[in-house]
Design a protein around this motif. Structure first.
Motif, short mmCIF file in Angstrom:
data_model
loop_
_atom_site.label_atom_id
_atom_site.label_comp_id
_atom_site.label_asym_id
_atom_site.label_seq_id
_atom_site.Cartn_x
_atom_site.Cartn_y
_atom_site.Cartn_z
N ALA A 246 0.83 -1.21 0.00
CA ALA A 246 0.00 0.00 0.00
C ALA A 246 0.87 1.26 0.00
O ALA A 246 2.09 1.20 0.09
CB ALA A 246 -0.92 -0.02 1.22
N LYS A 247 0.21 2.40 -0.10
CA LYS A 247 0.89 3.69 -0.07
C LYS A 247 0.46 4.44 1.19
O LYS A 247 -0.66 4.94 1.27
CB LYS A 247 0.56 4.51 -1.31
N GLY A 248 1.35 4.50 2.15
CA GLY A 248 1.03 5.16 3.41
C GLY A 248 1.98 6.30 3.69
O GLY A 248 2.91 6.59 2.92
N THR A 249 1.77 6.95 4.81
CA THR A 249 2.61 8.07 5.25
C THR A 249 2.81 7.96 6.75
O THR A 249 2.31 7.03 7.40
CB THR A 249 1.95 9.42 4.92
N ALA A 250 3.48 8.95 7.30
CA ALA A 250 3.70 8.99 8.75
C ALA A 250 2.38 9.14 9.49
O ALA A 250 2.29 8.84 10.68
CB ALA A 250 4.63 10.14 9.10
N ALA A 251 1.35 9.58 8.78
CA ALA A 251 0.03 9.79 9.42
C ALA A 251 -0.81 8.52 9.42
O ALA A 251 -1.90 8.50 10.02
CB ALA A 251 -0.71 10.90 8.70
N THR A 252 -0.34 7.46 8.77
CA THR A 252 -1.08 6.20 8.76
C THR A 252 -0.89 5.48 10.08
O THR A 252 0.23 5.32 10.55
CB THR A 252 -0.58 5.28 7.62
N ARG A 253 -1.98 5.05 10.70
CA ARG A 253 -1.90 4.37 11.99
C ARG A 253 -1.98 2.87 11.77
O ARG A 253 -2.95 2.36 11.20
CB ARG A 253 -3.03 4.85 12.90
N LEU A 254 -0.92 2.17 12.23
CA LEU A 254 -0.81 0.72 12.02
C LEU A 254 -0.87 -0.04 13.33
O LEU A 254 -0.56 0.51 14.40
CB LEU A 254 0.53 0.41 11.34
N PRO A 255 -1.23 -1.33 13.28
CA PRO A 255 -1.13 -2.18 14.48
C PRO A 255 0.33 -2.21 14.96
O PRO A 255 1.26 -2.14 14.14
CB PRO A 255 -1.58 -3.56 13.97
N GLU A 256 0.54 -2.34 16.25
CA GLU A 256 1.88 -2.31 16.81
C GLU A 256 2.79 -3.40 16.27
O GLU A 256 4.01 -3.24 16.21
CB GLU A 256 1.81 -2.41 18.34
N VAL A 257 2.23 -4.52 15.87
CA VAL A 257 3.05 -5.66 15.43
C VAL A 257 3.59 -5.48 14.01
O VAL A 257 4.41 -6.28 13.56
CB VAL A 257 2.27 -6.99 15.51
N LEU A 258 3.14 -4.45 13.30
CA LEU A 258 3.58 -4.24 11.93
C LEU A 258 4.51 -3.03 11.84
O LEU A 258 4.35 -2.05 12.56
CB LEU A 258 2.38 -4.04 11.00
N ALA A 259 5.47 -3.12 10.93
CA ALA A 259 6.46 -2.06 10.76
C ALA A 259 6.04 -1.10 9.65
O ALA A 259 5.43 -1.51 8.66
CB ALA A 259 7.82 -2.67 10.43
N ARG A 260 6.39 0.15 9.82
CA ARG A 260 6.12 1.14 8.78
C ARG A 260 7.15 0.96 7.66
O ARG A 260 8.35 1.05 7.90
CB ARG A 260 6.22 2.56 9.37
N PRO A 261 6.72 0.70 6.45
CA PRO A 261 7.67 0.45 5.35
C PRO A 261 8.60 1.62 5.11
O PRO A 261 8.18 2.78 5.18
CB PRO A 261 6.75 0.22 4.14
N ALA A 262 9.83 1.32 4.80
CA ALA A 262 10.84 2.37 4.59
C ALA A 262 10.52 3.23 3.38
O ALA A 262 10.91 4.39 3.30
CB ALA A 262 12.22 1.72 4.42
N HIS A 263 9.77 2.67 2.39
CA HIS A 263 9.49 3.42 1.18
C HIS A 263 8.25 4.31 1.30
O HIS A 263 7.94 5.05 0.37
CB HIS A 263 9.32 2.46 -0.02
N TRP A 264 7.57 4.27 2.43
CA TRP A 264 6.44 5.18 2.62
C TRP A 264 6.95 6.60 2.79
O TRP A 264 8.06 6.83 3.26
CB TRP A 264 5.63 4.78 3.86
N ARG A 265 6.13 7.55 2.44
CA ARG A 265 6.53 8.97 2.56
C ARG A 265 6.53 9.40 4.04
O ARG A 265 5.77 8.91 4.84
CB ARG A 265 5.56 9.85 1.77
#
Length: 265
Positions: A246-265
């Motif tokens: 998917a295409k997310g940003t720093a404002a996307t709220r994720l479950p704690e067990v998942l990592a924010r992808p490095a390629h997201w803005r």
């Protein structure tokens, strides 16, 4: 079971995803590759020679893939640390995709076992979790012949019941969108909390600022879905692969067990 055991540990894997899997030239991969053929970017020490620039080099698909820790299990447990370059290449390549599916089931069952709303099912969930764990420790001969579809069917029954119990806490009940074609749909700011989005096609959908809490996302296709500001905390059965696609940003709220992808803005 800890979700940490279900995360890829590439340092303890013989780069199985770079050899055992096939891919075709497309927007995700710059070249064609057959099963058992080492990726042209694979180095002698089982590392990726272009890891830091995969997306700009035409290998976006590599940044989306996640093995759920199956790679290190096959490398270090099933084959005892002996690489495909030394022996058992065919068996290892056959076992890896089977193990990957089993580890994916372990991910879902581990999540289900921790959900308070699923307490009436916890005994059955733990029993199923133990059974699948046992299968991941079977030898290569057993794994090669395993009917994974049958295993998945049994687990899926439990996951469906778990989903129903969790989503029942959200009122009013949302429209069932299981398997729905929502490609490119405008769902910005939509209240999808508690929705059944199993297997839904959300490719390129606008989910910015959408509420996806307690939505069942198992098997949902989130490729290029816009998730800026979306709330996925508490969503059900979301995986790292889906998030990576998917295409997310720093404002996307994720479950704690998942990592924010490095390629997201």
């Amino acid at each position: 079971m800890s979700t940490q055991e279900l995360r890829a540990d590439c340092a303890n894997c013989f780069a199985l995803c770079c050899v055992a899997l096939a891919f075709a030239r497309s927007s995700d991969f710059a070249v064609d590759k057959q099963i058992g053929e080492p990726c042209r970017n694979l180095t002698d020490d089982f590392r990726c020679g272009i890891h830091a620039k995969l997306r700009t080099s035409g290998f976006t698909g590599c940044t989306v893939y996640d093995c759920f820790g199956a790679g290190q299990k096959v490398s270090q447990v099933t084959f005892g640390g002996v690489s495909w370059r030394e022996d058992n290449a065919r068996d290892m390549f056959d076992v890896f995709p089977v193990m990957r599916q089993l580890h994916e089931l372990l991910w879902y069952l581990t999540e289900a076992s921790a959900l308070p709303a699923a307490r009436p099912l916890h005994k059955d969930i733990r029993r199923s979790l133990a059974s699948v764990q046992d299968l991941t420790h079977a030898d290569a001969a057993v794994l090669r012949k395993l009917d994974v579809a049958e295993v998945r069917q049994g687990v899926n029954t439990l996951l469906l019941r778990t989903s129903e119990l969790v989503r029942a806490e959200i009122k009013p009940k949302k429209k069932d969108r299981r398997g729905a074609d929502l490609i490119g749909a405008n769902l910005r700011k939509a209240d999808l909390s508690g929705a059944n989005l199993r297997g839904a096609y959300l490719i390129g959908a606008d989910l910015r600022e959408a509420n996806l809490r307690k939505a069942d996302l198992i098997g949902a296709d989130l490729r290029d879905a816009a998730l800026d500001g979306a709330d996925l905390t508490g969503s059900l059965f979301l995986t790292q692969t889906q998030v990576n696609a998917a295409k997310g940003t720093a404002a996307t709220r994720l479950p704690e067990v998942l990592a924010r992808p490095a390629h997201w803005r």
